[in-house]
Design a protein around this motif. Sequence first.
Motif, PDB file in Angstrom:
ATOM      1  N   GLY A 280      -3.503  -9.673  -9.689  1.00  0.00           N
ATOM      2  CA  GLY A 280      -4.356  -9.684  -9.213  1.00  0.00           C
ATOM      3  C   GLY A 280      -6.006 -10.311 -10.022  1.00  0.00           C
ATOM      4  N   ASP A 281      -6.026  -9.838 -10.606  1.00  0.00           N
ATOM      5  CA  ASP A 281      -7.294 -10.052 -10.827  1.00  0.00           C
ATOM      6  C   ASP A 281      -7.668 -11.241 -12.069  1.00  0.00           C
ATOM      7  OD1 ASP A 281      -8.578  -7.572  -9.459  1.00  0.00           O
ATOM      8  OD2 ASP A 281      -8.795  -6.205 -11.588  1.00  0.00           O
ATOM      9  N   LEU A 282      -6.231 -11.742 -12.949  1.00  0.00           N
ATOM     10  CA  LEU A 282      -6.231 -12.115 -14.123  1.00  0.00           C
ATOM     11  C   LEU A 282      -6.021 -14.207 -13.076  1.00  0.00           C
ATOM     12  CD1 LEU A 282      -4.557 -10.637 -17.337  1.00  0.00           C
ATOM     13  CD2 LEU A 282      -7.371 -11.190 -16.877  1.00  0.00           C
ATOM     14  N   PRO A 283      -6.169 -15.126 -13.646  1.00  0.00           N
ATOM     15  CA  PRO A 283      -5.750 -15.562 -12.516  1.00  0.00           C
ATOM     16  C   PRO A 283      -4.563 -15.761 -12.515  1.00  0.00           C
ATOM     17  CG  PRO A 283      -7.561 -16.684 -14.832  1.00  0.00           C
ATOM     18  CD  PRO A 283      -7.076 -14.919 -14.332  1.00  0.00           C
ATOM     19  N   TYR A 284      -4.043 -16.734 -11.377  1.00  0.00           N
ATOM     20  CA  TYR A 284      -2.743 -16.818 -11.220  1.00  0.00           C
ATOM     21  C   TYR A 284      -1.501 -15.727 -11.385  1.00  0.00           C
ATOM     22  CZ  TYR A 284      -5.105 -21.617 -12.458  1.00  0.00           C
ATOM     23  OH  TYR A 284      -5.966 -22.284 -11.651  1.00  0.00           O
ATOM     24  N   CYS A 285      -1.704 -14.452 -11.277  1.00  0.00           N
ATOM     25  CA  CYS A 285      -0.941 -13.106 -11.605  1.00  0.00           C
ATOM     26  C   CYS A 285      -0.411 -13.027 -10.472  1.00  0.00           C
ATOM     27  CB  CYS A 285      -2.400 -12.024 -12.052  1.00  0.00           C
ATOM     28  SG  CYS A 285      -1.219 -10.111 -12.257  1.00  0.00           S
ATOM     29  N   HIS A 286       0.599 -12.942 -10.111  1.00  0.00           N
ATOM     30  CA  HIS A 286       1.549 -12.407  -8.569  1.00  0.00           C
ATOM     31  C   HIS A 286       1.199 -11.347  -8.374  1.00  0.00           C
ATOM     32  CE1 HIS A 286       2.659 -17.089  -7.670  1.00  0.00           C
ATOM     33  NE2 HIS A 286       1.144 -17.593  -8.970  1.00  0.00           N
ATOM     34  N   CYS A 287       1.426 -10.589  -9.545  1.00  0.00           N
ATOM     35  CA  CYS A 287       1.821  -9.019  -9.848  1.00  0.00           C
ATOM     36  C   CYS A 287       0.725  -8.030  -8.050  1.00  0.00           C
ATOM     37  CB  CYS A 287       1.580  -8.543 -11.284  1.00  0.00           C
ATOM     38  SG  CYS A 287       1.961  -8.707 -12.910  1.00  0.00           S
ATOM     39  N   ARG A 288       2.156  -7.032  -8.183  1.00  0.00           N
ATOM     40  CA  ARG A 288       1.205  -6.048  -7.386  1.00  0.00           C
ATOM     41  C   ARG A 288       1.144  -4.811  -7.161  1.00  0.00           C
ATOM     42  NH1 ARG A 288       6.669  -7.433  -4.063  1.00  0.00           N
ATOM     43  NH2 ARG A 288       7.689  -6.907  -5.686  1.00  0.00           N
ATOM     44  N   MET A 289       0.929  -3.974  -6.079  1.00  0.00           N
ATOM     45  CA  MET A 289       0.723  -3.286  -6.898  1.00  0.00           C
ATOM     46  C   MET A 289       1.312  -2.059  -5.315  1.00  0.00           C
ATOM     47  SD  MET A 289      -3.363  -2.724  -6.600  1.00  0.00           S
ATOM     48  CE  MET A 289      -4.218  -2.890  -5.064  1.00  0.00           C
ATOM     49  N   ALA A 290       1.792  -1.126  -5.801  1.00  0.00           N
ATOM     50  CA  ALA A 290       1.935  -0.111  -5.105  1.00  0.00           C
ATOM     51  C   ALA A 290       1.514   1.702  -4.828  1.00  0.00           C
ATOM     52  CB  ALA A 290       3.901   0.800  -4.665  1.00  0.00           C
ATOM     53  N   ALA A 291       1.129   2.393  -3.320  1.00  0.00           N
ATOM     54  CA  ALA A 291       0.181   3.552  -3.641  1.00  0.00           C
ATOM     55  C   ALA A 291       1.223   4.566  -4.675  1.00  0.00           C
ATOM     56  CB  ALA A 291      -0.223   4.298  -2.134  1.00  0.00           C
ATOM     57  N   VAL A 292       0.774   5.226  -4.985  1.00  0.00           N
ATOM     58  CA  VAL A 292       1.601   6.639  -5.781  1.00  0.00           C
ATOM     59  C   VAL A 292       0.680   7.803  -5.669  1.00  0.00           C
ATOM     60  CG1 VAL A 292       2.482   7.874  -7.416  1.00  0.00           C
ATOM     61  CG2 VAL A 292       2.739   5.378  -7.636  1.00  0.00           C
ATOM     62  N   VAL A 293       1.551   8.585  -4.414  1.00  0.00           N
ATOM     63  CA  VAL A 293       0.750  10.033  -4.771  1.00  0.00           C
ATOM     64  C   VAL A 293       1.739  11.682  -4.937  1.00  0.00           C
ATOM     65  CG1 VAL A 293       0.285  11.886  -2.942  1.00  0.00           C
ATOM     66  CG2 VAL A 293       0.207   9.427  -2.043  1.00  0.00           C
ATOM     67  N   GLU A 294       0.685  12.557  -5.562  1.00  0.00           N
ATOM     68  CA  GLU A 294       1.614  12.993  -6.760  1.00  0.00           C
ATOM     69  C   GLU A 294       0.994  14.734  -5.578  1.00  0.00           C
ATOM     70  OE1 GLU A 294       2.172  11.530 -11.299  1.00  0.00           O
ATOM     71  OE2 GLU A 294       0.388  13.298 -10.458  1.00  0.00           O
ATOM     72  N   PHE A 295       2.029  15.586  -5.462  1.00  0.00           N
ATOM     73  CA  PHE A 295       1.405  16.561  -5.123  1.00  0.00           C
ATOM     74  C   PHE A 295       1.822  17.608  -5.987  1.00  0.00           C
ATOM     75  CE2 PHE A 295       2.864  13.865  -1.700  1.00  0.00           C
ATOM     76  CZ  PHE A 295       1.112  14.404  -0.661  1.00  0.00           C
ATOM     77  N   ASP A 296       1.530  18.884  -6.288  1.00  0.00           N
ATOM     78  CA  ASP A 296       1.950  20.261  -6.733  1.00  0.00           C
ATOM     79  C   ASP A 296       3.118  20.770  -6.254  1.00  0.00           C
ATOM     80  OD1 ASP A 296       0.026  19.147  -9.445  1.00  0.00           O
ATOM     81  OD2 ASP A 296      -1.549  20.957  -7.878  1.00  0.00           O
ATOM     82  N   LEU A 297       4.153  21.533  -6.777  1.00  0.00           N
ATOM     83  CA  LEU A 297       5.310  22.051  -6.020  1.00  0.00           C
ATOM     84  C   LEU A 297       4.949  22.766  -6.621  1.00  0.00           C
ATOM     85  CD1 LEU A 297       8.094  19.916  -6.227  1.00  0.00           C
ATOM     86  CD2 LEU A 297       6.275  20.094  -4.706  1.00  0.00           C
ATOM     87  N   SER A 298       4.472  23.837  -7.318  1.00  0.00           N
ATOM     88  CA  SER A 298       4.810  25.047  -8.134  1.00  0.00           C
ATOM     89  C   SER A 298       2.824  25.752  -8.338  1.00  0.00           C
ATOM     90  CB  SER A 298       5.482  25.728  -9.612  1.00  0.00           C
ATOM     91  OG  SER A 298       4.465  25.064 -10.359  1.00  0.00           O
TER      92      SER A 298
END
Length: 298
Positions: A280-298
Amino acid sequence: MQKIMKQRNIIKGKPLNFNVGLQKWYVKELLKLVDDLTSEVYEEIKPLYKEYKEQIEFTQDASISSQTRIKLNSLRELFEKKFKDRGKAFAERMVRKTNRYANNTFWRMMNNMFKGQEEVKKAGGFLMKGSVITPEKEEVMKALIYENTSLITNIQTRYFEQITGAVMRSITSGLGVTHIEEELNKYKGMTKRRARNIALDQTRKAYNDINYRNMQDAGIRKAEWVHSGGSQKPRTYHMTKWDGVSGLKDGKPNGLNGFIFSLDNLPVIDLKTGDRGKPGDLPYCHCRMAAVVEFDLS
């Protein structure tokens, strides 16, 4: 000595979508403002070129140009203040509305994202923290209001620059009354399209800016770039699917769509300029974002 590799669990939220209803409201308000502008200019200028029709078409009388310029300058002063005052009010309402909607969608996404996670269940889920405006978010909202007010004010500035030149050329060149009306109608249409584009673009930008801050306030450090098919002229780099591995020589991914980026180190969004940013930062950009969380399993 055997190297122990850490396993990581990645949880992704759903892409955050801006509010179409809010966009429609903002478009409607800006178009009403433009209609007020273009209608009043037409009503004020029309008697001048109707009265001096023959002089405009044949004599190119300098006095007509002078009267028209005086009238346009007076209208410019009137609408400069009107657009600044009403533009600021519209911008403030848009940002407040966007903040409420962004908060609701963000925290709903967070609860859905961690549904079934024992630690979250024990804590009773995520609280609606979005109603609290942190100092950092307040600065984001102030910047959005300022940018929108400037863009709205500039609508009338460019309009008067365009029609003043067009009307003066019509009079001094003897192009006639019909040409003046054609020019006024042409720039009315151009100004309405510009106002519409500003409203659509800025509501998307405000939504992404506020949720970017929401993610940071919630302790999220990464997000996924999600290309949207809504743009008529999508940027190739934005729509190209990231393969999850490859990058260009300087660390840029081979495509942004699906790319997981750090919120503290935003990706390059324009290969020609090297500019970095978020969806969305560039003019007329319709792109979206999704949150990402990473967990250590070991």
